[in-house]
Design a protein around this motif. Structure first.
Motif, mmCIF file in Angstrom:
data_model
loop_
_atom_site.group_PDB
_atom_site.id
_atom_site.type_symbol
_atom_site.label_atom_id
_atom_site.label_comp_id
_atom_site.label_asym_id
_atom_site.label_seq_id
_atom_site.Cartn_x
_atom_site.Cartn_y
_atom_site.Cartn_z
ATOM 1 N N VAL A 1 0.838 -1.208 0.000
ATOM 2 C CA VAL A 1 0.000 0.000 0.000
ATOM 3 C C VAL A 1 0.870 1.253 0.000
ATOM 4 O O VAL A 1 0.643 2.195 -0.766
ATOM 5 C CB VAL A 1 -0.954 -0.005 1.209
ATOM 6 C CG1 VAL A 1 -1.682 1.339 1.313
ATOM 7 C CG2 VAL A 1 -1.965 -1.141 1.094
ATOM 8 N N PHE A 2 1.896 1.256 0.842
ATOM 9 C CA PHE A 2 2.763 2.447 0.903
ATOM 10 C C PHE A 2 3.603 2.595 -0.369
ATOM 11 O O PHE A 2 3.947 3.709 -0.761
ATOM 12 C CB PHE A 2 3.682 2.368 2.121
ATOM 13 C CG PHE A 2 2.996 2.743 3.402
ATOM 14 C CD1 PHE A 2 2.642 4.049 3.670
ATOM 15 C CD2 PHE A 2 2.677 1.776 4.338
ATOM 16 C CE1 PHE A 2 2.007 4.394 4.842
ATOM 17 C CE2 PHE A 2 2.044 2.108 5.519
ATOM 18 C CZ PHE A 2 1.692 3.427 5.777
ATOM 19 N N ALA A 3 3.935 1.491 -1.035
ATOM 20 C CA ALA A 3 4.719 1.567 -2.279
ATOM 21 C C ALA A 3 3.954 2.278 -3.379
ATOM 22 O O ALA A 3 4.553 2.817 -4.319
ATOM 23 C CB ALA A 3 5.121 0.170 -2.728
ATOM 24 N N LEU A 4 2.609 2.297 -3.282
ATOM 25 C CA LEU A 4 1.805 2.981 -4.292
ATOM 26 C C LEU A 4 2.111 4.480 -4.358
ATOM 27 O O LEU A 4 1.819 5.137 -5.358
ATOM 28 C CB LEU A 4 0.308 2.782 -3.987
ATOM 29 C CG LEU A 4 -0.210 1.336 -4.069
ATOM 30 C CD1 LEU A 4 -1.674 1.278 -3.643
ATOM 31 C CD2 LEU A 4 -0.052 0.794 -5.488
ATOM 32 N N LEU B 1 -1.778 12.739 0.389
ATOM 33 C CA LEU B 1 -1.582 11.449 -0.257
ATOM 34 C C LEU B 1 -1.138 10.396 0.757
ATOM 35 O O LEU B 1 -1.668 9.278 0.797
ATOM 36 C CB LEU B 1 -0.543 11.598 -1.372
ATOM 37 C CG LEU B 1 -0.104 10.307 -2.081
ATOM 38 C CD1 LEU B 1 -1.284 9.684 -2.813
ATOM 39 C CD2 LEU B 1 1.043 10.592 -3.049
ATOM 40 N N MET B 2 -0.136 10.764 1.579
ATOM 41 C CA MET B 2 0.343 9.822 2.589
ATOM 42 C C MET B 2 -0.727 9.541 3.628
ATOM 43 O O MET B 2 -0.840 8.414 4.133
ATOM 44 C CB MET B 2 1.605 10.373 3.253
ATOM 45 C CG MET B 2 2.762 10.646 2.286
ATOM 46 S SD MET B 2 3.199 9.252 1.219
ATOM 47 C CE MET B 2 3.732 8.061 2.431
ATOM 48 N N GLY C 1 -4.500 5.657 5.991
ATOM 49 C CA GLY C 1 -5.880 5.244 6.274
ATOM 50 C C GLY C 1 -6.230 3.932 5.605
ATOM 51 O O GLY C 1 -6.874 3.054 6.206
ATOM 52 N N ILE C 2 -5.795 3.779 4.336
ATOM 53 C CA ILE C 2 -6.053 2.532 3.616
ATOM 54 C C ILE C 2 -5.352 1.360 4.309
ATOM 55 O O ILE C 2 -5.924 0.268 4.464
ATOM 56 C CB ILE C 2 -5.591 2.651 2.150
ATOM 57 C CG1 ILE C 2 -6.476 3.655 1.395
ATOM 58 C CG2 ILE C 2 -5.620 1.292 1.457
ATOM 59 C CD1 ILE C 2 -5.985 3.976 -0.010
ATOM 60 N N ILE D 1 -7.208 -1.889 5.816
ATOM 61 C CA ILE D 1 -6.870 -3.268 5.414
ATOM 62 C C ILE D 1 -6.503 -4.101 6.636
ATOM 63 O O ILE D 1 -6.911 -5.265 6.769
ATOM 64 C CB ILE D 1 -5.721 -3.249 4.388
ATOM 65 C CG1 ILE D 1 -6.202 -2.638 3.061
ATOM 66 C CG2 ILE D 1 -5.169 -4.647 4.172
ATOM 67 C CD1 ILE D 1 -5.099 -2.452 2.051
ATOM 68 N N LEU D 2 -5.722 -3.481 7.538
ATOM 69 C CA LEU D 2 -5.325 -4.195 8.753
ATOM 70 C C LEU D 2 -6.541 -4.609 9.573
ATOM 71 O O LEU D 2 -6.662 -5.763 10.020
ATOM 72 C CB LEU D 2 -4.389 -3.306 9.588
ATOM 73 C CG LEU D 2 -3.907 -3.907 10.918
ATOM 74 C CD1 LEU D 2 -3.049 -5.148 10.665
ATOM 75 C CD2 LEU D 2 -3.109 -2.861 11.719
#
Length: 582
Positions: free
Chosen positions: A173-176, A253-254, A259-260, A264-265
């Motif tokens: 997710v963070f790599a996006l 953006l971050m 939040g995403i 997911i978690l």
């Protein structure tokens, strides 16, 4: 000091490291060690919370003392590491900025005059504060970014020991964010270059407007001055607004990605708790780890934006460092010259294309007093600029005692020349030091003797601390005549065989002019003296008067010879003296 001309690696950041940061590698290594302390302490929270929650579930009584002590220990380690890292980081970047400013000033002082005059002094001054300050901010952001990256890496490593599939999903997710953040960074770098150029223009505009405020008010020019400045301020506003608008996109953006990741978690953990494949302790540890990496992840975007702006500023700094001089030392060293000067078919055009000299031929024998007269723009000052090689001719050559001045070292050439101009330059130093700039090895007795010869000793001794009185160049401390006499004392102390007098009495009252003329007469004895004067009364006794017009010599001779020819000199003389009956 690093060589700013020869050092040209491909990457400006590598060059910054090699020449300005690597000398401080010990401090940087200590700062990096403290960064590891911060990263390990931050990541430790995740594992500690997992262990504490597991102990609570097992109803272990010992957790009541080792759990709180563990949190306090990690907090103290984190705080100490943060403090030491910040202090050493600022020490490194402040030293780097100081050394960059030293190098920049030394580079500007040694830069060809033609190159130096392409940018307003106020704009160049802005580079010391704005550009170098932005480079410092970028390096501090890099150091902060290292802390963030290490914290992310170590925390993710800890989270992998808790639940590696879920941790890898969070990393994805963070790599996006990499693609949009990189695009934003490129745009910010382009905008930062334009913004820094506008900041330099703004500084120049404000400085010039305020320096000419007396004239502006006299002619009621406040409105056009303000209009010009307003236009510049609006352009700067537009650039900065676009810059901040792009920069502001990083944090949201971050935030969305964090939040995403949390969503997911929660979703995955909820499903797996229902299936019994994950414990509450593992979930709490992962959630704590996610909270730890959320802060650095948000800051990394801002750090990246700051680094891109610093890269633009660094490009501007190194562009100035890398401007190559064309006026370089020759191989020969000249001892004390006799003072013979020859101009052979000298041509000169300024960088803007203006032709100042064309086919200039002149022979001056040692000890002669030669005056240059003519209308404004005739090329007189250009002759004076070429002799000490402030500029080089674009054609022809100039010789001193038979030596082409381009074959001489600049130091040995300029030691042959003393200058007294209408603008007497005083620096921030004592009176004695200002005179002593004429010859840095002079003794105090020689300085005082030069002041007496320039009729300056009397007013100097009347100062609060005499020769040791500090000079404030902008404070109106001395009258025009006093400043000129200090300049003449400096020239006397230099004891150079060639003397250039550029309108030295043009702005003085009659009493001051009389004192200055006497001092100049003593100074000129036994020297080859070149004089620029609009007041023809000051050059009537010259051995040779050179009349110039549009970069050429149109007449030369003594005063009486030139009057008999009834040419341009006679016309100038008639204009100045005929109406007064002289």
């Amino acid at each position: 000091m690093p060589d700013p001309v020869r050092a040209r690696p491909q990457s400006p950041w590598w060059r910054l490291w090699r020449d300005w940061l690597r000398p401080q590698w010990r401090l940087l290594a200590f700062s990096l060690a403290m960064t590891w302390v911060v990263a390990l302490a931050s990541a430790g929270y995740s594992k500690l919370i997992q262990l504490v929650m597991t102990a609570f579930q097992a109803q272990s009584p010992s957790v009541l003392w080792w759990g709180p002590l563990g949190v306090i220990g990690l907090s103290c380690a984190n705080a100490a590491g943060q403090y030491l890292k910040e202090v050493t980081g600022y020490q490194v970047t402040n030293r780097m900025e100081t050394e960059l400013r030293k190098t920049m000033f030394a580079r500007l002082v040694g830069t060809d005059l033609a190159r130096l005059q392409t940018e307003a002094p106020a704009g160049l001054a802005a580079r010391f504060s704005s550009d170098i300050g932005m480079v410092g901010s970028a390096v501090r952001s890099m150091l902060g970014g290292v802390t963030g990256i290490l914290t992310l890496v170590v925390t993710i490593a800890v989270m992998l020991t808790i639940d590696w599939p879920l941790t890898l999903g969070i990393c994805f997710v963070f790599a996006l964010a990499l693609v949009p953040v990189n695009r934003i960074g490129r745009r910010l770098r382009r905008l930062a270059k334009s913004t820094q150029a506008e900041v330099a223009s703004m500084t120049s505009e404000v400085t010039e407007g305020l320096s000419g405020i007396r004239m502006a008010r006299t002619y009621r020019l406040e409105e056009p001055l303000s209009a010009n400045a307003d236009s510049l301020f609006e352009r700067l506003f537009g650039l900065r607004h676009r810059q901040y608008r792009w920069q502001a996109r990083v944090a949201p953006l971050m935030e969305v990605l964090v939040g995403i990741a949390v969503a997911i978690l929660l979703l995955v953990v909820g499903l797996r708790i229902r299936e019994g494949t994950i414990t509450i302790a593992d979930f709490t540890g992962l959630l704590t780890g996610l909270g730890v990496i959320a802060g650095p992840a948000r800051r990394l975007g801002g750090n990246f934006a700051t680094v891109q702006q610093g890269a633009a500023a660094l490009d501007r700094v190194f562009m100035l460092f890398d401007a190559e001089n064309t006026i370089l030392d020759g191989p020969e060293t000249l001892g004390r010259a006799l003072g013979q000067i020859r101009f052979e078919e000298v041509h000169f055009a300024y960088p803007d294309g203006h032709v100042a000299l064309e086919g200039f031929d002149l022979a001056i024998e040692p000890g002669m007093r030669v005056a240059f007269v003519g209308r404004s723009g005739a090329g007189k000052s250009t002759v004076f600029n070429l002799l000490p090689r402030l500029y080089d001719p674009t054609g022809g050559r100039i010789l001193i005692d038979g030596h082409d001045i381009r074959s001489l070292t600049l130091a040995s050439l300029r030691e042959q020349i003393a200058v007294v101009s209408q603008d007497s330059v005083l620096l921030s130093a004592t009176v004695a030091e200002n005179i002593g700039f004429g010859r840095r090895t002079a003794s105090r007795a020689e300085i005082e003797a030069a002041a007496r010869a320039a009729a300056a000793d009397g007013f100097i001794r009347a100062l609060p601390r005499g020769y040791d009185t500090p000079v404030a160049p902008t404070a109106g401390q001395f009258s025009g005549g006093e400043r000129q006499r200090l300049s003449i004392a400096r020239a006397i102390l230099r004891d150079a065989p060639i003397l250039l007098l550029d309108e030295p009495t043009s702005a003085l009252d009659a009493e001051s002019e009389a004192l200055i003329r006497d001092a100049l007469a003593r100074l000129a004895r036994g020297r080859t003296t070149l004089v620029i004067a609009h007041r023809l009364a000051t050059v009537l006794d010259s051995d040779l008067i050179v009349v110039m017009d549009r970069g050429r010599i149109v007449e030369q001779g003594t005063h009486s010879e030139l009057l008999e020819r009834k040419g341009l000199y006679a016309d100038l003389y008639q204009l100045q003296f005929a109406r007064s009956g002289e």
